[in-house]
Design a protein around this motif. Structure first.
Motif, short mmCIF file in Angstrom:
data_model
loop_
_atom_site.label_atom_id
_atom_site.label_comp_id
_atom_site.label_asym_id
_atom_site.label_seq_id
_atom_site.Cartn_x
_atom_site.Cartn_y
_atom_site.Cartn_z
N GLY A 22 -6.49 -2.70 -9.39
CA GLY A 22 -5.48 -1.82 -9.93
C GLY A 22 -5.59 -0.37 -9.47
N ARG A 74 -8.44 -2.93 1.01
CA ARG A 74 -7.05 -3.25 0.66
C ARG A 74 -7.01 -4.24 -0.50
NH1 ARG A 74 -5.04 -4.07 6.86
NH2 ARG A 74 -4.97 -1.88 7.44
N SER A 75 -7.80 -5.30 -0.38
CA SER A 75 -7.83 -6.33 -1.43
C SER A 75 -8.39 -5.78 -2.73
CB SER A 75 -8.69 -7.53 -0.99
OG SER A 75 -8.10 -8.16 0.11
N THR A 109 -5.30 2.66 -6.50
CA THR A 109 -4.30 2.95 -5.48
C THR A 109 -5.00 3.37 -4.19
OG1 THR A 109 -2.75 3.69 -7.17
CG2 THR A 109 -2.27 4.33 -4.90
N ARG A 157 -5.88 -3.56 -4.62
CA ARG A 157 -4.81 -4.36 -5.21
C ARG A 157 -5.31 -5.12 -6.44
NH1 ARG A 157 -4.20 -7.64 -1.43
NH2 ARG A 157 -4.89 -9.53 -2.41
N LEU A 158 -6.46 -5.77 -6.31
CA LEU A 158 -6.98 -6.60 -7.40
C LEU A 158 -7.49 -5.78 -8.58
CD1 LEU A 158 -8.81 -9.31 -5.29
CD2 LEU A 158 -6.68 -9.58 -6.56
N MET A 166 0.85 -1.18 0.00
CA MET A 166 0.00 0.00 0.00
C MET A 166 0.89 1.24 0.00
SD MET A 166 -2.73 1.23 2.86
CE MET A 166 -1.57 0.87 4.15
N THR A 167 0.54 2.20 -0.81
CA THR A 167 1.27 3.45 -0.89
C THR A 167 0.54 4.51 -0.08
OG1 THR A 167 1.97 2.91 -3.12
CG2 THR A 167 2.16 5.19 -2.47
#
Length: 83
Positions: free
Chosen positions: A63, A56-57, A65, A60-61, A1-2
């Protein structure tokens, strides 16, 4: 995570999903993100503890941010930048 510095004024749209249980905060966020253009930021407020895992998931999945997330007294806030 950014994690980047994001102010409330820096979001393009806000979604209040407080009081909704999983999976509704995420589903409503997906609908709102569909309305935004690439690179725009959505701020989501939720009260479901499961939303941390979900957002969070999802970011990520899909694309997107996850720029930032905060927790304060059972209130979860997320800033998502649309891919």
């Amino acid at each position: 995570m950014t994690q980047q510095s994001v102010s409330d004024a820096g979001c393009d749209a806000e979604l209040d999903a407080a009081g909704l249980q999983c999976p509704m905060p995420l589903l409503k966020a997906k609908l709102e993100l569909n309305r935004l253009g690439s690179g725009q930021t959505l701020k989501v407020t939720a009260t479901d503890p499961g939303s941390q895992r979900d957002f969070r998931s999802f970011a990520r999945l899909a694309g997107h941010t996850l720029l930032r997330e905060e927790v304060d007294n059972g209130v979860y806030q997320y800033w998502l930048r649309k891919a």
